[in-house]
Enzyme design. Structure first.
Site: not given
Ligand code: AMP
Ligand code: MG
Length: 488
Positions: A180, A259, A88, A121-122, A173, A249-250
């Site tokens: 994941r 993350d 996101g 807001d990304g 990164r 998801d992490n």
């Protein structure tokens, strides 16, 4: 300046991602560039610093050969399933090969809205971007698998968070991959077995070639991921690391730490230690991490069921057997890690109990995790003062020290060998929360010196170096950081 991109993920079917360019920012300014990492990747730091390089790191210019996309994934967050998360606020620019032929993802985090942004807001703000930069690089220096940070760029744009307007930033990164556990869950939730198979084949080819050669590659994949996660969590425990948001998801399929949100290295040892402001129930407390890793891996196993065996009862039995293997795998990795920390170079029956005894003594006095283990190094060489200072001079601590000394004396290991091994097992410095917070606060206010100093110290964690005592000192009572924040 060019990255020699070769984008395998972008060649997967369209439903694996959303093609999305980073959203340009008004005034990019380079805050940090990781020159050592740039060299390792075969990139030219000077070119990255150039206006053109900066434009790429800010997301203002899509480099030639990039195929920018936001990855689709789902995830269990604090135990509850969310079928659609996805990048996101991150964009995978593409993949590059380093001079040794190793493949790495180049991702921009904080790069603007994507179809997965939901209400967000990304964007990211400078504090958490620098926090990830600092902590991921510290983790790397500790020799623990992790995503890395190539650059932090201030955007010149304000982002609005609860605390008010904050300076925006983008992190570059670098990771071996960004698939994941939640990526598998995404296709499981859609009952899209073709996509699951393609994803598994992709991960096998890219990350687990040994498993691919097996006669049951998907089972072998699960076995290998379980092994890497068991090893990873054991290594986290060995340095007092608390991830803080171990949602599926992490959890990276590569076995890298990923993350860096509200994560923290603990000061005073307590197995129930929690720092994350959003972890109300203590689900992701220090000592819960092995169990949570196993729980997450069971979610992966579940997603893989359609691939394991056409007979679903058979598939469940296979998956269960592999997941049951997590505990012994973890135990082995944990024992190896903590044996080294205690200077036990020859495995013996009863070592787990000896390790436990030390941790109980530490918990009883709230001893500093890092300094207690570091004090073992001196104690093994005959100087027990620092260790007694940590554990107190009372009965149980004294009894433990005698028992440990007797155990050491029973080994044939030479003192030199032991001392060298212990030095590498017990870091002198870790990113202490109060120092991290102070360095970030100064950096956000425009003074990068404390952050640079801290980065430098943490790059050599096995020696405090001259002037390093300051970074070994636990927080004074008024400096103790109680809570860490996601700060997205
Ligand atoms: P995280 O807590 O960083 O693991 O993020 C969980 C999910 O929230 C992911 O799908 C992120 O992409 C999304 N997310 C986090 N922060 C933002 C943001 N500022 N804007 C859009 N999505 C976000
Ligand atoms: Mg995440």
């Amino acid at each position: 300046m060019t990255f020699a991109f070769d984008n395998t993920y972008a060649r997967l079917p369209e439903r694996f991602f959303a093609r999305q360019a980073p959203v340009p920012v008004p005034q990019p300014r380079l805050i940090k560039l990781n020159e050592a990492l740039a060299h390792q990747l075969g990139l030219d730091p000077e070119a990255l610093r150039s206006p053109e390089g900066l434009a790429m790191l800010a997301g203002n210019q899509v480099p030639a050969g990039a195929d920018p996309l936001a990855m689709a994934y789902a995830g269990h967050q604090f135990g509850g399933f969310v079928p659609r998360l996805g990048d996101g606020r991150a964009i995978l620019l593409g993949e590059i090969l380093d001079p040794r032929g190793e493949r790495y993802d180049i991702q921009l985090k904080g790069s603007g809205r994507t179809p997965f942004s939901r209400g967000g807001d990304g964007r990211a703000w400078l504090g958490p971007v620098l926090r990830e930069y600092l902590l991921s690089e510290a983790m790397h220096a500790l020799g623990i698998p992790t995503t890395r940070s190539l650059a932090a760029v201030a955007t010149g744009e304000l982002v609005y968070r609860e605390a008010g307007p904050l300076p925006g930033a983008v992190l570059t990164r670098v990771a071996r991959g960004h698939v994941r556990v939640g990526t598998f869950e995404y296709f499981q939730a859609r009952q899209d077995t073709d996509a699951l198979r393609q994803l598994a084949d992709y991960v096998l080819a890219r990350h687990y070639p040994e498993a691919r050669a097996s006669d049951q590659p998907y089972r072998a994949l699960l076995v290998a991921v379980v092994a890497r996660q068991a090893e990873l969590v054991a290594r986290w425990l060995g340095v007092g690391f608390i991830h803080g948001v171990m949602n599926t998801d992490n959890m990276s399929i590569t076995g890298e730490t990923i993350d860096y949100g509200p994560c923290a290295f603990m000061d005073a040892y307590h197995p129930g230690q929690v720092y994350s402001s959003i972890d109300h129930g203590g689900r992701y407390a220090y000592g819960n991490q092995p169990q949570i890793a196993q729980w997450n891996l069971a979610r992966l196993a579940q997603a893989l069921l359609p691939l394991l065996d056409p007979d679903q009862d058979q598939a469940v039995a296979q998956a269960q057997a592999v997941i049951d293997g997590f505990a012994p795998g973890f135990e082995q990795a944990y024992l190896a890690c903590f044996r080294a920390k205690l200077g036990l170079l020859e495995a013996q029956e009863g070592d787990a109990d000896l390790i436990d005894g030390l941790l109980r003594a530490m918990a009883a006095t709230g001893a500093d995790f890092t300094n207690s283990f570091r004090a073992l190094n001196a104690a093994a060489a005959g100087a027990e003062g620092p260790l007694r200072a940590q554990l107190g001079d009372g009965g149980p601590a004294t009894a433990w020290i005698s028992r440990w000394q007797a155990r050491l004396a029973g080994e044939t290991t030479s003192p030199q060998t032991r001392s060298a091994a212990m030095r590498r097992a017990n870091p002198a410095v870790i990113p202490r929360n109060h120092q991290v917070e102070a360095a970030l606060e100064a950096a956000v206010a425009g003074d990068l010196k404390p952050l640079d100093t801290l980065l430098q110290v943490l790059a050599q964690p096995w020696d405090a170096g001259p002037g390093g005592e300051e970074f070994q000192r636990p927080p004074a009572p008024h400096q103790v950081v109680q809570r860490t924040f996601c700060g997205t």
